[in-house]
Design a protein around this motif. Sequence first.
Motif, mmCIF file in Angstrom:
data_model
loop_
_atom_site.group_PDB
_atom_site.id
_atom_site.type_symbol
_atom_site.label_atom_id
_atom_site.label_comp_id
_atom_site.label_asym_id
_atom_site.label_seq_id
_atom_site.Cartn_x
_atom_site.Cartn_y
_atom_site.Cartn_z
ATOM 1 N N SER A 129 0.829 -1.205 0.000
ATOM 2 C CA SER A 129 0.000 0.000 0.000
ATOM 3 C C SER A 129 0.865 1.257 0.000
ATOM 4 N N THR A 130 1.963 1.213 0.759
ATOM 5 C CA THR A 130 2.870 2.360 0.813
ATOM 6 C C THR A 130 3.480 2.639 -0.557
ATOM 7 N N LEU A 131 3.886 1.581 -1.264
ATOM 8 C CA LEU A 131 4.453 1.768 -2.599
ATOM 9 C C LEU A 131 3.434 2.370 -3.564
ATOM 10 N N ILE A 132 2.196 1.900 -3.493
ATOM 11 C CA ILE A 132 1.148 2.436 -4.365
ATOM 12 C C ILE A 132 0.905 3.914 -4.070
ATOM 13 N N ILE A 133 0.826 4.270 -2.780
ATOM 14 C CA ILE A 133 0.580 5.663 -2.385
ATOM 15 C C ILE A 133 1.740 6.561 -2.803
ATOM 16 N N LEU A 134 2.969 6.099 -2.597
ATOM 17 C CA LEU A 134 4.143 6.880 -2.987
ATOM 18 C C LEU A 134 4.173 7.110 -4.491
ATOM 19 N N ASN A 153 1.220 -1.664 -10.112
ATOM 20 C CA ASN A 153 0.330 -2.749 -10.532
ATOM 21 C C ASN A 153 0.699 -4.055 -9.835
ATOM 22 N N LEU A 154 2.000 -4.318 -9.718
ATOM 23 C CA LEU A 154 2.463 -5.534 -9.049
ATOM 24 C C LEU A 154 2.081 -5.513 -7.568
ATOM 25 N N SER A 155 2.203 -4.359 -6.940
ATOM 26 C CA SER A 155 1.841 -4.237 -5.525
ATOM 27 C C SER A 155 0.349 -4.449 -5.319
ATOM 28 N N PHE A 156 -0.474 -3.856 -6.186
ATOM 29 C CA PHE A 156 -1.929 -4.034 -6.098
ATOM 30 C C PHE A 156 -2.293 -5.499 -6.310
ATOM 31 N N LEU A 157 -1.607 -6.134 -7.255
ATOM 32 C CA LEU A 157 -1.834 -7.552 -7.537
ATOM 33 C C LEU A 157 -1.499 -8.409 -6.317
ATOM 34 N N ASP A 158 -0.384 -8.111 -5.656
ATOM 35 C CA ASP A 158 0.023 -8.889 -4.485
ATOM 36 C C ASP A 158 -0.977 -8.750 -3.338
ATOM 37 N N ILE A 159 -1.546 -7.556 -3.196
ATOM 38 C CA ILE A 159 -2.560 -7.354 -2.151
ATOM 39 C C ILE A 159 -3.794 -8.208 -2.442
ATOM 40 N N LEU A 160 -4.259 -8.174 -3.690
ATOM 41 C CA LEU A 160 -5.431 -8.970 -4.061
ATOM 42 C C LEU A 160 -5.160 -10.467 -3.931
ATOM 43 N N TYR A 161 -3.978 -10.871 -4.378
ATOM 44 C CA TYR A 161 -3.631 -12.298 -4.367
ATOM 45 C C TYR A 161 -3.612 -12.852 -2.945
ATOM 46 N N THR A 162 -2.908 -12.187 -2.049
ATOM 47 C CA THR A 162 -2.817 -12.685 -0.680
ATOM 48 C C THR A 162 -4.143 -12.546 0.066
ATOM 49 N N THR A 167 -5.931 -16.031 -11.250
ATOM 50 C CA THR A 167 -5.846 -14.808 -12.057
ATOM 51 C C THR A 167 -4.619 -13.998 -11.688
ATOM 52 N N MET A 168 -4.389 -13.822 -10.380
ATOM 53 C CA MET A 168 -3.264 -13.012 -9.925
ATOM 54 C C MET A 168 -1.930 -13.645 -10.304
ATOM 55 N N ALA A 169 -1.815 -14.973 -10.150
ATOM 56 C CA ALA A 169 -0.565 -15.653 -10.486
ATOM 57 C C ALA A 169 -0.266 -15.550 -11.976
ATOM 58 N N SER A 170 -1.282 -15.742 -12.817
ATOM 59 C CA SER A 170 -1.101 -15.644 -14.266
ATOM 60 C C SER A 170 -0.734 -14.224 -14.675
ATOM 61 N N THR A 171 -1.407 -13.250 -14.073
ATOM 62 C CA THR A 171 -1.140 -11.851 -14.388
ATOM 63 C C THR A 171 0.283 -11.472 -14.007
ATOM 64 N N GLU A 172 0.744 -11.955 -12.856
ATOM 65 C CA GLU A 172 2.100 -11.610 -12.410
ATOM 66 C C GLU A 172 3.155 -12.139 -13.370
ATOM 67 N N CYS A 173 2.939 -13.314 -13.927
ATOM 68 C CA CYS A 173 3.888 -13.864 -14.901
ATOM 69 C C CYS A 173 4.049 -12.912 -16.092
ATOM 70 N N ASN A 226 8.527 -8.268 -1.967
ATOM 71 C CA ASN A 226 8.582 -7.409 -3.151
ATOM 72 C C ASN A 226 8.765 -5.929 -2.817
ATOM 73 N N PRO A 227 7.899 -5.316 -1.989
ATOM 74 C CA PRO A 227 8.075 -3.889 -1.683
ATOM 75 C C PRO A 227 9.357 -3.606 -0.917
ATOM 76 N N ILE A 228 9.781 -4.563 -0.073
ATOM 77 C CA ILE A 228 11.024 -4.372 0.680
ATOM 78 C C ILE A 228 12.215 -4.340 -0.268
ATOM 79 N N ILE A 229 12.233 -5.250 -1.234
ATOM 80 C CA ILE A 229 13.329 -5.308 -2.201
ATOM 81 C C ILE A 229 13.403 -4.025 -3.021
ATOM 82 N N TYR A 230 12.254 -3.581 -3.533
ATOM 83 C CA TYR A 230 12.269 -2.362 -4.345
ATOM 84 C C TYR A 230 12.594 -1.132 -3.514
ATOM 85 N N SER A 231 12.218 -1.134 -2.242
ATOM 86 C CA SER A 231 12.524 0.005 -1.378
ATOM 87 C C SER A 231 14.016 0.073 -1.085
#
Length: 311
Positions: free
Chosen positions: A42-47, A64-73, A105-111, A284-289
């Motif tokens: 959420s922090t990455l999306i807001i930033l 988009n990847l961050s939003f996808l991870d939120i929905l997936y989990t 859906t989320m797993a396929s989209t992430e690929c 994911n967000p930790i790595i990109y941060s």
Amino acid sequence: MERTNWTDIEFTLQGLSGYPRTEKFLFMMFLVMYMVILLGNSTLIILTFLDPRLHTPMYFFLSNLSFLDILYTSSFIPSTMIHFLSEEKNISFTRCVVQMSVSFTMASTECVLLAVMAYDRYVAICIPLRYPIIMNKALCIQMAALSWGLGFLNSLTQTILAVRLPFCGKNVINHFVCEILAFLKLACTDISLNEITLMLGNVIFLFVPLLLISISYIFILSTVLRINSAGGRKKAFSTCSAHITVVTMFYGSILFMYIKPKSKDTASDKLIALCYGVVTPMLNPIIYSLRNTEVHDAVKKLTARQFWKKG
């Protein structure tokens, strides 16, 4: 054999029913991990939305990847945590299908999205002068929409084929979640068509994107090695390091689950399968941060703004 009405079908998620203490420990662990996933992504999306310096294709795809991870989990962690503390681990046919469909859906989209992000890095490093022209706003939106659309189409195809199957046994899923392979094993009919379409889907959504990512990084590596200055090479590699790390984690965990020797659905196998779907979205967000100074600067700027508002 005719299928029972969907409203009459229930599944039992076996999980770790024989290890109640372990389930209580896992509840606490997954609660912490889920909070980190929600907060970090959420922090990455807001930033990305608030800071103009992050209005770039790379951070657009990352949001988009961050939003996808939120929905997936969110499709399986809350219900799994409830089952950890409950003696009744039943789930209705409809809820099971929705959970399976959303996660698929989320797993396929992430690929597909990871392949799109690799192409973005290829253009940025190999064709830098044309980068603003090629990776324009319209193309970025189209590529993101294509990723989501293909993921949804793959999931819809697999889900439609799965729900048409008849179920007439005890319907005990030897897993924590409604995973499609465990779901199909309960059908009391031939599932050859489902297995074939799943195999084709794996080729299209796992190996084709991985091949495109590999090709992109072959060109990137070739270009970087031709850079004369060590500082220039380091800067070029730093723009790709986060994406390479995420791709390695995502595909490494999936390929490990597919390639490792098949056992008899032991508790450790189920835990590994569950954890690889949680650990990657959390990291994911930790790595990109950690790997991007732009994110650090955006966090400092947002923190300073909130401080002056309170002052």
